[in-house]
Design a protein around this motif. Structure first.
Motif: not given
Length: 389
Positions: A255-263, A344-351
């Motif tokens: 799995s790959v996650v992208v995270a971004d600190i809010d404000n 905030s986070f976005g998550v996806t898996g290997l396809r």
């Protein structure tokens, strides 16, 4: 001039050159303490070979000079082992090594002054040298499997040098308690052939290890983010591509996650960039605490981070990331301001169709964008987002 005197003279120059090389390495490459200790070890070895040369040039058997030569040899071997211990960051083991060198020197002194037996005199020093080489090999790395290729080579060679020392010590005991000239001549002939190889090899492989450490440091600097200590974008992408290929080959989830600190801009504007930098370090340290060893963390933008969770299904990754999100919101940044951040986070898996990191990052980034649109401080799954669409 005999062959032994020629060899000893050569060893004096080799020891002096190794001392100079280690001093240059210490001075030029961030002043690693173990390089300075090795420089001292080869300086002591230079004095030892000078003392040995004086013994060869004297007509009579100087007991005091024998004791001095042996003591310098024990100290040099102990300092080489101390250098490996310090490189392995185990400072508690240093004092016992120096105490052992003192004990070995005292035993050799007793053998010289109380019962001047050549076999005992030589075997004690050589046996101690072999023991120090084994200690050095044990302290090169945490274990043979965890060691890098250069570290494995050094461990093998140090073990071989220990075997040479122990073999010479066994040969030295051949004369027994009597000073048998024939046996001593045989022993000295074998020492002349083997000991220079062992001594020079230890020096060369110590230099080799310092050079390998420097190369690792340079590689680490090229792939690490200077502020947070995690991977920079280049380092993360290189490591992630290898992990993706391995997961596809082993048919394992990832799995790959992208995270971004809010404000994050508000933090910089209100508190200054110093506090902003502290917030970034805090965020990276919380990520490191909450993921497993073997997972990847990278800072891929200003306040944007990426995670690669090996052998992790997307639904399991969502649980991990939710735990991270709650931890970030609950743990204020150290300092007078006591800033509480969210992310905030976005998550996806290997396809099966994924052939590179770029496609996973793109999906995770779209999920992150949805987290931002829906109010921030939340986790969004790319798979669920596509199902809804």
């Amino acid at each position: 001039m005999t062959a032994a005197i020629v060899i000893i003279t050569v060893l004096i120059f080799i020891a002096a050159m190794l001392c100079a090389v280690m001093l240059i390495a210490w001075r030029s490459f961030g002043r690693p303490r173990h390089a300075l200790v090795w420089a001292l070890a080869f300086a002591v070895a230079t004095a030892q070979w000078f003392s040995n040369l004086a013994l060869r040039l004297q007509a009579d058997d100087n007991t005091a000079l024998h004791a001095l030569t042996a003591a310098l040899g024990c100290l040099s071997n102990a300092l080489i082992a101390v250098g490996f211990v310090q490189r392995n960051r185990a400072p508690r083991r240093v004092r016992p090594l120096l105490a052992a060198a003192l004990v070995a020197s005292l035993l050799i002194g007793v053998a010289n002054f109380v019962e001047p037996v050549m076999g005992i005199r030589y075997s004690t020093g050589l046996g101690f040298g072999g023991l120090m080489m084994l200690v050095s090999a044990f302290n090169v790395a945490g274990g043979f499997r965890q060691a890098s290729l250069p570290e494995r080579a050094v461990m093998v060679m140090l073990t071989l040098f220990a075997a040479i020392d122990f073999s010479l010590a066994a040969i030295a005991m051949g004369p027994g308690t009597a000073n048998d000239e024939g046996s001593l001549f045989f022993f000295r002939s074998v020492v002349t052939m083997l000991y220079p190889i062992a001594f020079t090899g230890v020096g060369l492989f110590s230099v080799f290890l310092v050079a390998a450490d420097l190369a690792d440091d340079m590689r680490r600097l090229a792939t690490s983010d200077m502020l947070t200590g995690v991977y920079n974008r280049r380092g993360f992408e290189d490591s992630a591509e290898r992990a993706i290929r391995n997961a596809q080959r082993q048919r394992q989830p990832l799995s790959v996650v992208v995270a971004d600190i809010d404000n994050f801009k508000l933090i910089n504007d209100r508190h200054g960039h110093t506090v902003g930098d502290r917030a970034l370090r805090h965020f990276a340290s919380r990520l490191e605490r909450l993921v497993r060893r073997g997972d990847l963390i990278g800072r891929i933008g200003g306040e944007e981070f990426a995670l690669l969770l090996v052998n992790t299904r997307p639904q399991d990754a969502l649980e991990v990331v939710e735990r991270i999100r709650r931890d970030i919101a609950a743990m204020p940044v150290d300092g007078a301001a006591r800033i509480v951040m969210t992310a905030s986070f976005g998550v996806t898996g290997l396809r099966p169709g994924d052939i590179s990191l770029a496609s996973l990052l793109a999906r995770a980034d779209r999920a992150l964008y949805r987290s931002k649109l829906e109010g921030r401080d939340r986790v969004t799954s790319a798979d669920e987002l596509e199902e809804v669409a």
